[in-house]
Structures are given as C-alpha cells and as structure tokens.
Design an enzyme around this catalytic site. Structure first.
Site, PDB file in Angstrom:
ATOM      1  N   THR A 212       0.842  -1.188   0.000  1.00  0.00           N
ATOM      2  CA  THR A 212       0.000   0.000   0.000  1.00  0.00           C
ATOM      3  C   THR A 212       0.881   1.244   0.000  1.00  0.00           C
ATOM      4  OG1 THR A 212      -1.801  -1.088   1.189  1.00  0.00           O
ATOM      5  CG2 THR A 212      -1.696   1.295   1.368  1.00  0.00           C
ATOM      6  N   GLY A 264      -0.951  -1.704   6.452  1.00  0.00           N
ATOM      7  CA  GLY A 264      -0.885  -2.921   7.247  1.00  0.00           C
ATOM      8  C   GLY A 264      -2.148  -3.746   7.099  1.00  0.00           C
ATOM      9  N   GLY A 266      -5.594  -4.215   7.260  1.00  0.00           N
ATOM     10  CA  GLY A 266      -6.641  -3.209   7.298  1.00  0.00           C
ATOM     11  C   GLY A 266      -7.739  -3.412   8.311  1.00  0.00           C
TER      12      GLY A 266
END
Length: 348
Positions: A212, A264, A266
């Site tokens: 991400t 990380g 979520g």
C-alpha cells in the site's frame, strides 16, 4: 503603600504561576516550528526479510521512492499545496508495478484488481475516498475529485467509475493492471490455502501483506494533507474493503494536529481507528506526534486480537515533525524536509 506593594507582588506571583501552569500543560515540542514544510511517504509495511531483497531490488525500490518524494518536495518548495504534493507523489507510486497500488495492485480471488484510495484536507477536514474500482488508472485522483467535486465522501465500484468518467479522469482497460509478479503471488496464496473458506487470512497472507502507498505533507501555508492508495489484500473475496479508503483508519489530516497515512492489516486499522487515534492523542492528551504514533502502533494496535494488528504509519504534524512508526520488520519509506534533506529506508 504596603497594600499597593503587596498587591503588586501578589499579581506578579499569580501571573508567574499561571504562566508556569500553562507551560506545563502544553507540549513545547508541538509549539516549535521544526520545518516550514515537509513530506513523508510509505510504500507499505510488512514482514520483510532482508535476505529476500537483492541489492538490485532494494536499489529499484529506493530509486522509485526518491523519484516520488522529490515530486512532492518540489511542489512544496515552490509554494504549492499539500494536497497537490500528496496527490502527485502518490501518482508516481501508483504508476509503478513495485507497489500494491494502481499498476502494481494485487489480485482478488476472482483474478481481478480492485483499488481503494482516500485523501483528506487538514484545513477544511474535507475528504474523499473510492473503493473497489477496476478501471480508474489513478485512484488517488478519483478520491480527490470525490472530495472536491461531489457532495459525498466515498463512492464505490461501478458508481465510482461512472463518476470518474464524468470527471474526465483516465480510464484504462483492466488488463493495464496485470503483472506477472502479482498473479504468481495469487497462485501461491491459493495453493497454500486451507480448504475451508474461513482460512482466507492465513499465515501466508500475513507474511505477504505489504505494498500500500501513502503520503502526508505540510505546506508553506501551514496546511496538512494525507492520502493513501492500495490494491488491497491478495486473494481477497466478497468485495472486501480494507482501511485505506476509510477516513480515520487509513487516512486522516487535521491542521490542529497532524496528517497520517496507514499501511498494514486493514481490518485491525479499522477497528483501532488508527489514523484518527494518533490525532486524538495529540489533541486530548497533548502527546507529541512521536509519542502518539508509538503508543498506537507499538501498544494499542498489537493488543487487538492477540497481536494480529500489524503494520505502520507515516505522519507529519503541524510544525513539520515527521513520524514513521511500524511494528513489522520493514516499511518502505522516505522523508524530505525544508532543507532538502532526504531519508530513505526499507528495513527496521
């Protein structure tokens, strides 16, 4: 005459005590302007082993991180807005197959790429987010368009794509997002799955969740902004949406405190409202950015569900102080301040 003297002495003593009390209740670090402007980015946090990253691979990641952050730095240096810096910086990362966002997005269980993104303006507390899009080339651009050109905060799937077309954003064939690397990751994950559907989040997924992208920035006008963009989780099903498009979990910005982008697992960032919680600790408990970030990422997040809350954040406060906090073995990250000092890191 003595009464006048006593009154003067009492007044000075009262004012001195009041000043000392005021200072003791304020965080001096938050009252000092550290940088006129600053910017910080991440390319995802996860359980990464340095042995698995060749020198060439590390060089490729660092080169792209530097390219991205210099775009935002230049915008800020020239007096541009933090929103522009965040959006344009994330565009560079979205266009790279190295990261789990845009071009490099991971595959769902159905073999598709579904993107989520969000952005927030610290000056107005306005925000925009998109979820589950498959044809928008740069999801962060869609998130900003939703924030500025619609009465809504979040749009999803086909509706979000229709809005993107109406706004003239770049639309691509879903094949644009295909990468061999991500397809092989999906195949490996499927092969390791337990036969039960409930084993979607197994150890293999835990070990491979990173990529991400996000950015937080402070501009010369004192305005903060943050943005996050992702392809989600490899092998995700049922229209799963993580924290990246959730304001307060994956992204948050407030000129009174800080701007934060998360990365990380979520589900745990949503349950912990991680991005907002850091801001709240600064606002209500008068913690510094560093203290607040450490408390949330190292103490609160891992306490959820017996240590399953893994990941990290990047953030910048209203005075240009930067935090890069993570509880995993690595996080792709980079910073630049108003002096042009550059830092790039991957491992702890």
């Amino acid at each position: 005459m003595k009464k006048v003297i006593y009154l003067i002495v009492f007044s000075l003593t009262f004012l001195s005590c009041k000043k000392e009390t005021s200072n003791s209740n304020s965080n001096i670090k938050d009252d000092v302007k550290t940088n006129e402007f600053s910017i910080v980015i991440h390319g995802g946090a996860g359980f990464m082993k340095e042995d698995n990253f060749s020198p060439e691979k590390q060089k490729a990641y660092k080169k792209k991180l530097e390219e991205a952050i210099r775009v935002g730095y230049t915008i800020l240096k020239d007096g541009g807005s933090s929103l522009d810096a965040v959006e344009k910086t994330i565009n560079i990362l979205e266009d790279s197959p190295l990261f789990n966002a845009g071009k490099g997005a991971v595959f769902t269980n159905e073999g598709t790429n579904e993107h989520d993104a969000s952005i927030m303006d610290g000056k107005t507390l306005n925000a925009g987010a998109s979820a589950g899009t498959k044809t928008v080339k740069n999801p962060i651009n869609l998130a900003r368009a939703i924030m500025e050109k619609s009465p809504h905060v979040m749009l999803a799937r086909e509706g979000a794509e229709t809005f993107a077309e109406d706004q003239g954003l770049t639309i691509v064939d879903p094949e644009y997002f295909f990468t061999e690397k991500r397809m092989k990751a999906l195949e490996r994950t499927k092969a390791s799955e337990n036969k039960k559907v409930t084993a979607l989040y197994d150890a293999t997924l835990k070990a491979s969740k990173f990529g991400t992208v996000g950015c937080a920035a402070l501009d010369k006008h004192g305005n903060l902004a943050a943005g996050t963009s992702t392809g989600g989780m490899t092998n995700k099903r049922w229209g799963r949406i993580g924290d990246s498009p959730i304001i307060g979990a994956g992204t948050y910005a407030n000129n009174n405190t800080c701007a934060v982008s998360s990365t990380g697992w979520g589900e745990y960032f949503i349950r912990g409202m991680v991005a907002y919680d850091i801001s709240a600790l600064m606002a209500y408990k008068n913690l510094s950015l560093k203290e607040a970030a450490h408390e949330v990422i190292q103490n609160k997040l891992p306490s959820i569900d017996e240590g399953q809350g893994n990941g990290g954040i990047i953030a910048v406060d209203k005075n240009g102080n930067i935090a890069m906090e993570f509880n995993t073995s690595g996080m792709f990250r980079a910073t630049m301040n108003d002096k042009g000092e550059l830092y790039i890191g991957i491992f702890k």
